[in-house]
Design a protein around this motif. Structure first.
Motif, PDB file in Angstrom:
ATOM      1  N   ARG A   4      64.949 -82.710  99.747  1.00  0.00           N
ATOM      2  CA  ARG A   4      65.204 -82.165 101.089  1.00  0.00           C
ATOM      3  C   ARG A   4      66.672 -82.320 101.468  1.00  0.00           C
ATOM      4  NH1 ARG A   4      61.351 -82.870 105.925  1.00  0.00           N
ATOM      5  NH2 ARG A   4      61.015 -80.728 105.405  1.00  0.00           N
ATOM      6  N   GLU A   5      67.260 -83.481 101.195  1.00  0.00           N
ATOM      7  CA  GLU A   5      68.676 -83.693 101.495  1.00  0.00           C
ATOM      8  C   GLU A   5      69.557 -82.766 100.658  1.00  0.00           C
ATOM      9  OE1 GLU A   5      68.583 -88.392 102.783  1.00  0.00           O
ATOM     10  OE2 GLU A   5      68.753 -87.873 100.666  1.00  0.00           O
ATOM     11  N   LEU A   6      69.204 -82.589  99.378  1.00  0.00           N
ATOM     12  CA  LEU A   6      69.952 -81.659  98.529  1.00  0.00           C
ATOM     13  C   LEU A   6      69.860 -80.233  99.051  1.00  0.00           C
ATOM     14  CD1 LEU A   6      69.233 -82.656  94.816  1.00  0.00           C
ATOM     15  CD2 LEU A   6      71.417 -82.724  96.015  1.00  0.00           C
ATOM     16  N   SER A   7      68.684 -79.831  99.509  1.00  0.00           N
ATOM     17  CA  SER A   7      68.476 -78.447  99.929  1.00  0.00           C
ATOM     18  C   SER A   7      69.186 -78.108 101.237  1.00  0.00           C
ATOM     19  CB  SER A   7      66.985 -78.149 100.058  1.00  0.00           C
ATOM     20  OG  SER A   7      66.427 -78.856 101.143  1.00  0.00           O
ATOM     21  N   GLU A   8      69.675 -79.095 101.947  1.00  0.00           N
ATOM     22  CA  GLU A   8      70.395 -78.854 103.193  1.00  0.00           C
ATOM     23  C   GLU A   8      71.891 -78.665 102.985  1.00  0.00           C
ATOM     24  OE1 GLU A   8      69.234 -82.226 105.521  1.00  0.00           O
ATOM     25  OE2 GLU A   8      67.255 -81.388 105.957  1.00  0.00           O
ATOM     26  N   LYS A   9      72.357 -78.796 101.751  1.00  0.00           N
ATOM     27  CA  LYS A   9      73.786 -78.673 101.456  1.00  0.00           C
ATOM     28  C   LYS A   9      74.093 -77.312 100.830  1.00  0.00           C
ATOM     29  CE  LYS A   9      73.964 -83.610 100.385  1.00  0.00           C
ATOM     30  NZ  LYS A   9      74.677 -84.123 101.518  1.00  0.00           N
ATOM     31  N   ASP A  10      75.242 -76.746 101.178  1.00  0.00           N
ATOM     32  CA  ASP A  10      75.692 -75.504 100.562  1.00  0.00           C
ATOM     33  C   ASP A  10      76.213 -75.790  99.162  1.00  0.00           C
ATOM     34  OD1 ASP A  10      75.190 -73.935 102.827  1.00  0.00           O
ATOM     35  OD2 ASP A  10      77.138 -74.443 103.690  1.00  0.00           O
ATOM     36  N   VAL A  11      75.919 -74.898  98.218  1.00  0.00           N
ATOM     37  CA  VAL A  11      76.446 -75.007  96.861  1.00  0.00           C
ATOM     38  C   VAL A  11      77.677 -74.094  96.784  1.00  0.00           C
ATOM     39  CG1 VAL A  11      75.982 -74.693  94.404  1.00  0.00           C
ATOM     40  CG2 VAL A  11      74.156 -75.484  95.931  1.00  0.00           C
ATOM     41  N   ILE A  12      78.820 -74.689  96.419  1.00  0.00           N
ATOM     42  CA  ILE A  12      80.100 -73.988  96.416  1.00  0.00           C
ATOM     43  C   ILE A  12      80.664 -73.955  94.996  1.00  0.00           C
ATOM     44  CG2 ILE A  12      82.452 -73.953  97.369  1.00  0.00           C
ATOM     45  CD1 ILE A  12      80.301 -73.663  99.531  1.00  0.00           C
ATOM     46  N   GLN A  13      81.164 -72.782  94.579  1.00  0.00           N
ATOM     47  CA  GLN A  13      81.829 -72.632  93.282  1.00  0.00           C
ATOM     48  C   GLN A  13      83.263 -73.115  93.455  1.00  0.00           C
ATOM     49  OE1 GLN A  13      84.198 -70.914  91.458  1.00  0.00           O
ATOM     50  NE2 GLN A  13      83.255 -71.192  89.486  1.00  0.00           N
ATOM     51  N   ILE A  14      83.682 -74.100  92.662  1.00  0.00           N
ATOM     52  CA  ILE A  14      84.970 -74.776  92.844  1.00  0.00           C
ATOM     53  C   ILE A  14      86.156 -73.825  92.741  1.00  0.00           C
ATOM     54  CG2 ILE A  14      86.560 -76.467  91.830  1.00  0.00           C
ATOM     55  CD1 ILE A  14      84.101 -78.145  91.095  1.00  0.00           C
ATOM     56  N   GLN A  15      86.215 -73.001  91.695  1.00  0.00           N
ATOM     57  CA  GLN A  15      87.393 -72.174  91.451  1.00  0.00           C
ATOM     58  C   GLN A  15      87.605 -71.108  92.521  1.00  0.00           C
ATOM     59  OE1 GLN A  15      85.217 -72.924  88.936  1.00  0.00           O
ATOM     60  NE2 GLN A  15      86.523 -74.266  87.726  1.00  0.00           N
ATOM     61  N   THR A  16      86.537 -70.485  93.006  1.00  0.00           N
ATOM     62  CA  THR A  16      86.685 -69.368  93.944  1.00  0.00           C
ATOM     63  C   THR A  16      86.393 -69.740  95.389  1.00  0.00           C
ATOM     64  OG1 THR A  16      84.386 -68.667  93.680  1.00  0.00           O
ATOM     65  CG2 THR A  16      86.008 -67.732  92.145  1.00  0.00           C
ATOM     66  N   GLY A  17      85.718 -70.850  95.606  1.00  0.00           N
ATOM     67  CA  GLY A  17      85.316 -71.234  96.949  1.00  0.00           C
ATOM     68  C   GLY A  17      84.120 -70.457  97.454  1.00  0.00           C
ATOM     69  N   GLY A  21      74.821 -70.481  97.761  1.00  0.00           N
ATOM     70  CA  GLY A  21      73.532 -70.613  98.426  1.00  0.00           C
ATOM     71  C   GLY A  21      73.164 -72.071  98.584  1.00  0.00           C
ATOM     72  N   ARG A  22      71.863 -72.313  98.676  1.00  0.00           N
ATOM     73  CA  ARG A  22      71.340 -73.679  98.798  1.00  0.00           C
ATOM     74  C   ARG A  22      70.254 -73.885  97.749  1.00  0.00           C
ATOM     75  NH1 ARG A  22      71.150 -75.338 105.146  1.00  0.00           N
ATOM     76  NH2 ARG A  22      73.394 -75.135 105.459  1.00  0.00           N
ATOM     77  N   ILE A  23      70.086 -75.137  97.344  1.00  0.00           N
ATOM     78  CA  ILE A  23      69.097 -75.477  96.318  1.00  0.00           C
ATOM     79  C   ILE A  23      67.692 -75.299  96.895  1.00  0.00           C
ATOM     80  CG2 ILE A  23      68.154 -77.350  94.917  1.00  0.00           C
ATOM     81  CD1 ILE A  23      71.040 -78.410  94.681  1.00  0.00           C
ATOM     82  N   ASP A  24      66.876 -74.530  96.187  1.00  0.00           N
ATOM     83  CA  ASP A  24      65.495 -74.300  96.601  1.00  0.00           C
ATOM     84  C   ASP A  24      64.489 -75.002  95.698  1.00  0.00           C
ATOM     85  OD1 ASP A  24      65.704 -72.418  98.872  1.00  0.00           O
ATOM     86  OD2 ASP A  24      66.712 -71.184  97.384  1.00  0.00           O
ATOM     87  N   ASP A  25      64.899 -75.313  94.475  1.00  0.00           N
ATOM     88  CA  ASP A  25      63.967 -75.903  93.522  1.00  0.00           C
ATOM     89  C   ASP A  25      64.767 -76.640  92.462  1.00  0.00           C
ATOM     90  OD1 ASP A  25      61.523 -76.515  92.417  1.00  0.00           O
ATOM     91  OD2 ASP A  25      60.967 -74.441  91.963  1.00  0.00           O
ATOM     92  N   VAL A  26      64.092 -77.475  91.709  1.00  0.00           N
ATOM     93  CA  VAL A  26      64.712 -78.189  90.589  1.00  0.00           C
ATOM     94  C   VAL A  26      63.839 -78.024  89.358  1.00  0.00           C
ATOM     95  CG1 VAL A  26      65.940 -79.901  91.988  1.00  0.00           C
ATOM     96  CG2 VAL A  26      63.627 -80.374  91.239  1.00  0.00           C
ATOM     97  N   ILE A  27      64.454 -78.154  88.196  1.00  0.00           N
ATOM     98  CA  ILE A  27      63.732 -78.088  86.922  1.00  0.00           C
ATOM     99  C   ILE A  27      63.939 -79.418  86.217  1.00  0.00           C
ATOM    100  CG2 ILE A  27      63.537 -76.932  84.694  1.00  0.00           C
ATOM    101  CD1 ILE A  27      64.669 -74.408  86.090  1.00  0.00           C
ATOM    102  N   PHE A  28      62.824 -80.082  85.863  1.00  0.00           N
ATOM    103  CA  PHE A  28      62.868 -81.359  85.175  1.00  0.00           C
ATOM    104  C   PHE A  28      62.510 -81.186  83.715  1.00  0.00           C
ATOM    105  CE2 PHE A  28      62.423 -83.002  89.454  1.00  0.00           C
ATOM    106  CZ  PHE A  28      63.209 -84.146  89.412  1.00  0.00           C
ATOM    107  N   ASP A  29      63.117 -82.010  82.864  1.00  0.00           N
ATOM    108  CA  ASP A  29      62.723 -82.116  81.466  1.00  0.00           C
ATOM    109  C   ASP A  29      61.577 -83.118  81.425  1.00  0.00           C
ATOM    110  OD1 ASP A  29      62.397 -82.499  78.770  1.00  0.00           O
ATOM    111  OD2 ASP A  29      64.451 -83.137  78.395  1.00  0.00           O
ATOM    112  N   GLU A  30      60.387 -82.655  81.101  1.00  0.00           N
ATOM    113  CA  GLU A  30      59.209 -83.524  81.114  1.00  0.00           C
ATOM    114  C   GLU A  30      59.278 -84.632  80.084  1.00  0.00           C
ATOM    115  OE1 GLU A  30      55.776 -81.064  80.680  1.00  0.00           O
ATOM    116  OE2 GLU A  30      56.361 -79.774  82.341  1.00  0.00           O
ATOM    117  N   GLY A  31      59.958 -84.386  78.982  1.00  0.00           N
ATOM    118  CA  GLY A  31      60.026 -85.368  77.906  1.00  0.00           C
ATOM    119  C   GLY A  31      60.714 -86.657  78.292  1.00  0.00           C
ATOM    120  N   ASN A  32      61.826 -86.551  79.005  1.00  0.00           N
ATOM    121  CA  ASN A  32      62.544 -87.772  79.380  1.00  0.00           C
ATOM    122  C   ASN A  32      62.706 -87.917  80.892  1.00  0.00           C
ATOM    123  OD1 ASN A  32      64.468 -85.886  79.910  1.00  0.00           O
ATOM    124  ND2 ASN A  32      65.938 -86.610  78.399  1.00  0.00           N
TER     125      ASN A  32
END
Length: 89
Positions: A4-17, A21-32
């Protein structure tokens, strides 16, 4: 930090500014049980009636800094075609 805290932050591309958007979901590696990628849902056009942009999948290693208000990434983005996911390097 929670998803929830991650999804409230804007995602910015460093080089162009560019605000990606904002994070809506995450993908986990089930193995580790490690965070593999974050997913930014595609933007809607005319309230979704005209479709959506592609989802943007950003590898976790491309996240460079998580600040108070924003998440900085060095991911390269390119033009999108509606309807599916695009993976970034």
């Amino acid at each position: 930090m929670t998803l929830r805290e991650l999804s409230e932050k804007d995602v910015i591309q460093i080089q162009t500014g560019e605000k990606l958007g904002r994070i809506d979901d995450v993908i986990f590696d089930e193995g580790n049980a490690a965070l593999q990628s974050v997913v930014l849902r595609g933007r809607s056009h005319f309230f979704g009636l005209m479709g959506y942009d592609e989802d943007l999948v950003i590898p976790w290693h491309s996240i460079k800094k998580i600040g108070v208000d924003a998440i900085m990434t060095d991911v390269e983005t390119d033009p999108v075609r509606p309807g599916s996911r695009r993976r970034c390097q």
